[in-house]
Design a protein around this motif. Structure first.
Motif, PDB file in Angstrom:
ATOM      1  N   ILE A  69      16.071   3.539   5.374  1.00  0.00           N
ATOM      2  CA  ILE A  69      15.085   3.082   4.380  1.00  0.00           C
ATOM      3  C   ILE A  69      15.468   3.474   2.956  1.00  0.00           C
ATOM      4  N   HIS A  70      16.567   4.237   2.813  1.00  0.00           N
ATOM      5  CA  HIS A  70      17.037   4.608   1.475  1.00  0.00           C
ATOM      6  C   HIS A  70      17.359   3.341   0.678  1.00  0.00           C
ATOM      7  N   LYS A  71      16.894   3.302  -0.538  1.00  0.00           N
ATOM      8  CA  LYS A  71      17.087   2.185  -1.472  1.00  0.00           C
ATOM      9  C   LYS A  71      16.334   0.914  -1.074  1.00  0.00           C
ATOM     10  N   GLN A  72      15.347   1.031  -0.183  1.00  0.00           N
ATOM     11  CA  GLN A  72      14.513  -0.121   0.164  1.00  0.00           C
ATOM     12  C   GLN A  72      13.364  -0.232  -0.841  1.00  0.00           C
ATOM     13  N   LYS A  73      12.991  -1.456  -1.145  1.00  0.00           N
ATOM     14  CA  LYS A  73      11.927  -1.713  -2.116  1.00  0.00           C
ATOM     15  C   LYS A  73      10.575  -1.751  -1.417  1.00  0.00           C
ATOM     16  N   LEU A  74       9.594  -1.124  -2.044  1.00  0.00           N
ATOM     17  CA  LEU A  74       8.220  -1.093  -1.557  1.00  0.00           C
ATOM     18  C   LEU A  74       7.321  -1.511  -2.712  1.00  0.00           C
ATOM     19  N   THR A  75       6.494  -2.526  -2.470  1.00  0.00           N
ATOM     20  CA  THR A  75       5.645  -3.063  -3.541  1.00  0.00           C
ATOM     21  C   THR A  75       4.176  -2.925  -3.181  1.00  0.00           C
ATOM     22  N   CYS A  76       3.422  -2.389  -4.118  1.00  0.00           N
ATOM     23  CA  CYS A  76       1.969  -2.312  -3.993  1.00  0.00           C
ATOM     24  C   CYS A  76       1.389  -3.531  -4.715  1.00  0.00           C
ATOM     25  N   VAL A  77       0.478  -4.242  -4.039  1.00  0.00           N
ATOM     26  CA  VAL A  77      -0.160  -5.424  -4.616  1.00  0.00           C
ATOM     27  C   VAL A  77      -1.669  -5.158  -4.652  1.00  0.00           C
ATOM     28  N   VAL A  78      -2.247  -5.248  -5.832  1.00  0.00           N
ATOM     29  CA  VAL A  78      -3.692  -5.084  -5.979  1.00  0.00           C
ATOM     30  C   VAL A  78      -4.275  -6.409  -6.445  1.00  0.00           C
ATOM     31  N   ASN A  79      -5.223  -6.935  -5.664  1.00  0.00           N
ATOM     32  CA  ASN A  79      -5.963  -8.131  -6.057  1.00  0.00           C
ATOM     33  C   ASN A  79      -7.309  -7.693  -6.604  1.00  0.00           C
ATOM     34  N   TYR A  80      -7.592  -8.148  -7.844  1.00  0.00           N
ATOM     35  CA  TYR A  80      -8.829  -7.759  -8.500  1.00  0.00           C
ATOM     36  C   TYR A  80      -9.321  -8.914  -9.358  1.00  0.00           C
ATOM     37  N   ASN A  81     -10.494  -9.447  -9.021  1.00  0.00           N
ATOM     38  CA  ASN A  81     -11.105 -10.538  -9.805  1.00  0.00           C
ATOM     39  C   ASN A  81     -10.117 -11.656 -10.121  1.00  0.00           C
ATOM     40  N   ASN A  82      -9.554 -12.291  -9.124  1.00  0.00           N
ATOM     41  CA  ASN A  82      -8.599 -13.391  -9.284  1.00  0.00           C
ATOM     42  C   ASN A  82      -7.324 -12.986 -10.025  1.00  0.00           C
ATOM     43  N   GLU A  83      -7.084 -11.711 -10.155  1.00  0.00           N
ATOM     44  CA  GLU A  83      -5.887 -11.207 -10.807  1.00  0.00           C
ATOM     45  C   GLU A  83      -5.044 -10.489  -9.756  1.00  0.00           C
ATOM     46  N   ARG A  84      -3.730 -10.658  -9.841  1.00  0.00           N
ATOM     47  CA  ARG A  84      -2.803 -10.010  -8.908  1.00  0.00           C
ATOM     48  C   ARG A  84      -1.907  -9.071  -9.712  1.00  0.00           C
ATOM     49  N   ILE A  85      -2.006  -7.781  -9.433  1.00  0.00           N
ATOM     50  CA  ILE A  85      -1.244  -6.778 -10.155  1.00  0.00           C
ATOM     51  C   ILE A  85      -0.276  -6.137  -9.157  1.00  0.00           C
ATOM     52  N   THR A  86       1.007  -6.045  -9.526  1.00  0.00           N
ATOM     53  CA  THR A  86       1.989  -5.454  -8.625  1.00  0.00           C
ATOM     54  C   THR A  86       2.758  -4.335  -9.315  1.00  0.00           C
ATOM     55  N   ASP A  87       3.220  -3.415  -8.507  1.00  0.00           N
ATOM     56  CA  ASP A  87       4.102  -2.355  -8.974  1.00  0.00           C
ATOM     57  C   ASP A  87       5.026  -2.016  -7.810  1.00  0.00           C
ATOM     58  N   SER A  88       6.301  -1.789  -8.103  1.00  0.00           N
ATOM     59  CA  SER A  88       7.286  -1.552  -7.051  1.00  0.00           C
ATOM     60  C   SER A  88       8.021  -0.247  -7.275  1.00  0.00           C
ATOM     61  N   VAL A  89       8.544   0.274  -6.176  1.00  0.00           N
ATOM     62  CA  VAL A  89       9.375   1.462  -6.208  1.00  0.00           C
ATOM     63  C   VAL A  89      10.524   1.241  -5.225  1.00  0.00           C
ATOM     64  N   VAL A  90      11.703   1.739  -5.588  1.00  0.00           N
ATOM     65  CA  VAL A  90      12.841   1.744  -4.672  1.00  0.00           C
ATOM     66  C   VAL A  90      12.920   3.163  -4.125  1.00  0.00           C
ATOM     67  N   LEU A  91      12.834   3.297  -2.811  1.00  0.00           N
ATOM     68  CA  LEU A  91      12.758   4.610  -2.191  1.00  0.00           C
ATOM     69  C   LEU A  91      14.077   5.370  -2.317  1.00  0.00           C
ATOM     70  N   ASN A  92      13.959   6.634  -2.646  1.00  0.00           N
ATOM     71  CA  ASN A  92      15.104   7.523  -2.757  1.00  0.00           C
ATOM     72  C   ASN A  92      14.955   8.574  -1.658  1.00  0.00           C
ATOM     73  N   VAL A  93      15.636   8.359  -0.538  1.00  0.00           N
ATOM     74  CA  VAL A  93      15.520   9.247   0.615  1.00  0.00           C
ATOM     75  C   VAL A  93      16.711  10.194   0.660  1.00  0.00           C
ATOM     76  N   GLN A  94      16.429  11.471   0.727  1.00  0.00           N
ATOM     77  CA  GLN A  94      17.490  12.462   0.884  1.00  0.00           C
ATOM     78  C   GLN A  94      17.790  12.601   2.378  1.00  0.00           C
ATOM     79  N   TYR A  95      19.095  12.542   2.744  1.00  0.00           N
ATOM     80  CA  TYR A  95      19.460  12.656   4.155  1.00  0.00           C
ATOM     81  C   TYR A  95      20.786  13.391   4.305  1.00  0.00           C
ATOM     82  N   GLU A  96      20.961  14.004   5.483  1.00  0.00           N
ATOM     83  CA  GLU A  96      22.144  14.805   5.778  1.00  0.00           C
ATOM     84  C   GLU A  96      23.383  13.924   5.892  1.00  0.00           C
ATOM     85  N   PRO A  97      24.565  14.517   5.699  1.00  0.00           N
ATOM     86  CA  PRO A  97      25.804  13.739   5.766  1.00  0.00           C
ATOM     87  C   PRO A  97      26.095  13.185   7.160  1.00  0.00           C
ATOM     88  N   GLU A  98      26.584  11.964   7.153  1.00  0.00           N
ATOM     89  CA  GLU A  98      27.179  11.373   8.344  1.00  0.00           C
ATOM     90  C   GLU A  98      28.674  11.303   8.028  1.00  0.00           C
TER      91      GLU A  98
END
Length: 134
Positions: A69-98
């Motif tokens: 899931i590292h570097k996957q995009k996650l978007t929050c969508v808020v619908n309010y009074n016929n308005e659509r507001i979005t905000d996104s984040v790209v996840l930064n997951v710390q993980y052990e070496p392979e």
């Protein structure tokens, strides 16, 4: 609307954790939160009735942190009074070496010349020190 994400660390125990929180504050009527992502997670929702008659909605997105899931995009969508507001984040997951060693061709013998082995390590944060032991 606000979107926050904590420090995300992948653990061998594969425990679920909140990777993002979306907040729709002081709505009248209340906002409706949805999540847009390819991640296989789940959302939790909590509504708070404020003394002034408005409603605050908080949603957490919960998933098992992993290198996938590292570097996957996650978007929050808020619908309010016929308005659509979005905000996104790209996840930064710390993980052990392979670790993978490349260059071994199965044809090793004593005093062989021009042999090269390469150590590759996929990790976040990136590996900075490599140490070979014989």
């Amino acid at each position: 609307m606000t979107l926050t994400t904590p420090t995300i660390v992948a653990h061998p125990q594969k425990r679920k954790m909140t990777v993002a929180t979306c907040l729709s504050a002081n709505g009248k009527p209340q906002g409706v939160i949805k999540w847009d992502s390819r991640l296989k997670g789940e959302a939790t929702f909590e509504e708070t009735q404020n003394p002034n008659g408005t409603v605050t909605v908080r949603s957490n997105y919960v998933v098992v942190p992993s290198r996938e899931i590292h570097k996957q995009k996650l978007t929050c969508v808020v619908n309010y009074n016929n308005e659509r507001i979005t905000d996104s984040v790209v996840l930064n997951v710390q993980y052990e070496p392979e670790v993978k060693i490349e260059g071994f061709d199965g044809n090793w013998y004593l005093d062989r010349q021009d042999v090269t082995l390469i150590c590759n390590a996929d990790a976040n944060p990136p590996v900075t020190v490599y140490q070979w032991k014989v």
